[in-house]
Design an enzyme around this catalytic site. Sequence first.
Site, mmCIF file in Angstrom:
data_model
loop_
_atom_site.group_PDB
_atom_site.id
_atom_site.type_symbol
_atom_site.label_atom_id
_atom_site.label_comp_id
_atom_site.label_asym_id
_atom_site.label_seq_id
_atom_site.Cartn_x
_atom_site.Cartn_y
_atom_site.Cartn_z
ATOM 1 N N LYS A 56 0.920 -1.656 0.209
ATOM 2 C CA LYS A 56 0.038 0.064 -0.094
ATOM 3 C C LYS A 56 0.787 1.336 0.320
ATOM 4 C CE LYS A 56 -4.549 -2.101 -0.316
ATOM 5 N NZ LYS A 56 -4.476 -3.459 -0.026
HETATM 6 C C1 LIG Z 1 -5.276 -4.111 0.876
HETATM 7 C C2 LIG Z 1 -7.595 -4.096 0.443
HETATM 8 C C3 LIG Z 1 -7.934 -4.228 1.519
HETATM 9 C C4 LIG Z 1 -7.490 -4.844 3.125
HETATM 10 O O1 LIG Z 1 -6.389 -4.481 3.600
HETATM 11 P P1 LIG Z 1 -5.612 -5.469 4.178
HETATM 12 O O2 LIG Z 1 -4.685 -4.935 5.037
HETATM 13 O O3 LIG Z 1 -4.344 -6.500 3.007
HETATM 14 O O4 LIG Z 1 -5.531 -6.629 5.469
HETATM 15 C C5 LIG Z 1 -8.987 -4.302 1.641
HETATM 16 N N1 LIG Z 1 -9.547 -3.299 1.277
HETATM 17 C C6 LIG Z 1 -9.350 -2.918 -0.284
HETATM 18 C C7 LIG Z 1 -9.784 -1.434 -1.225
HETATM 19 C C8 LIG Z 1 -7.963 -3.250 -0.408
HETATM 20 O O5 LIG Z 1 -6.512 -2.635 -1.341
#
Ligand SMILES: *Cc1c(COP(=O)(O)O)cnc(C)c1O
Length: 398
Positions: free
Chosen positions: A186
Site C-alpha cells: 500500500k
Molecule cells: C488491501 C486492501 C484491503 C485489505 O487490507 P489488508 O491490510 O491487506 O487486509 C481492503 N480493501 C482494499 C480496497 C484493499 O486494497
Amino acid sequence: MPGFELFGDAERKEVNEVLESGILMRYGFDHLRGGRWKARELEAEICRVFGSQYAQLTSSGTAALSTAMAAMGIGSGDEVIMPTFTFVASFETIIAAGAIPVLADVDDSLCLDPQAVEKAITPRTKAIMPVHMCGSMAQMDALLDICKRHKILLLEDACQAIGGSFQGKKLGAIGDGGTFSFDFVKTITCGEGGVFMTNNEEYHTRADQYTDHGHDHIGSDRGAETHPFIGYNFRISELHAAVGLGQIRKLDQILAIQRKNNAVIKNALAAIPELSFRRIPDPEGDNASFLSFFLPTEEQARSVAKALSANGIGGNFYWYDNNWHYIRKWQHLQEAQSMFPLQPAVAQYLRQTDYSAFKQSDGIMGRAISSLINLSWTEEQAQDRAVKIAETIKKVLA
Ligand SMILES: *Cc1c(COP(=O)(O)O)cnc(C)c1O
C-alpha cells in the site's frame, strides 16, 4: 503505490526504539516502556494528517473493515451495498459480520455508480461501502447525498487511496467511518496493519474496545478492566506501528513522486486518440498510484494487456481476466463456498444473485487497464516506460 520502495533509516530508527525497550505490545507495561507508545503516536499522527477526529489502528486493513462493521453496528440481517470491482476484503468482512453484501455496478470512475446504489437500496440497507480503487475516488458528493436522504451509513474503504482527497477532504475521513490498509504493497506500509477512522466518539470507543477483546482501557491495571462488549483481537503491534511512523512522514514525498511519474505516463498516452482515461471526480485529489485508461473495445484491451506483458512491461493490470478484484473471478463467493454455515439470508442472497447481470460493470472493466506507478523510477525510466507503453498500444490499435 508501494511505500516499501522508500523503506530506510527512518523506519529502522523507529523500530529500533521498540527493540531497545523490548515492549512489543501497544497496551500496558507502562513502567517498562520508557515512555514509548508507537501505536498511540501513529494514531495521533493519522488524525493530524488526514483530519479525522479519531483513529484506531488494527492488525490489517481487513481487520479495520471488520472493526468498522462492529463499531458502526452493522450485523445480522443488514445489507451493505458494495461495488463489483474491489478487493475481496469488502465481501469477506460484510459476511463475517453476518450482513449481506449487496453488489452494485461501477461506472467509468471505476468506483460505485451512485445510480446503481440508489436502485440497490432496500428497507434493510444499513450502509454503503464505496471503495476508492487504484488511488482515485468515488463520487462522494452523490453518495453522501444518498446516505443523508435514506438515513444510511457511509463506510469508505480508502485502503488503496491513502493521501487522496475529494473537494479538500481526505479520503477515508469523509464518511461516518473510513479505513486504510498498511499492508506491504500500500501507499504507506507497516508491514501489516490498518486503521479505522471516524469523527463519531461512540464508534471510536467501540473500535478501541472491539480490537482488544472488549477491554474498556480505563485505568492502568489491564487485569482489572471491565468489558462492556464482546470483542476480538485485531491489535497492531508496536513494531508494526513503528514502521508506520517512519512511513507516514514520507507520505507527502510519496504522493509528489507518484503524481510526477503518473503525469509522465499520462502525457504519452494522451496522444493516442482512441484511448480515454478513467473519470476522476476530483482530479486534484488523485493519489496517482495507478494510471487507469480505457480501450475502445474489450478485444483491444485484452490484446493490449497481452502485448504489454509479452514486451516485458510489467505492472499493467487487466482486472477483467487476470485478477480476483472483479466479480467475474469470485467463484467462491458466487457458489457461497463457506467453511462454516452462513447466515441463511447471506447464503440465499449469494445463491440467488445473477452474477451475469452486471452488464454496465462488464462493459467498463472489460475495456480498462490500470498501470502501476512506481516510486523508484528515475525520470529517464519513467519516460522510457511511457514511450514503450504508448508504442505497444499504437501497434495493437493499428
Ligand atoms: C488491501 C486492501 C484491503 C485489505 O487490507 P489488508 O491490510 O491487506 O487486509 C481492503 N480493501 C482494499 C480496497 C484493499 O486494497
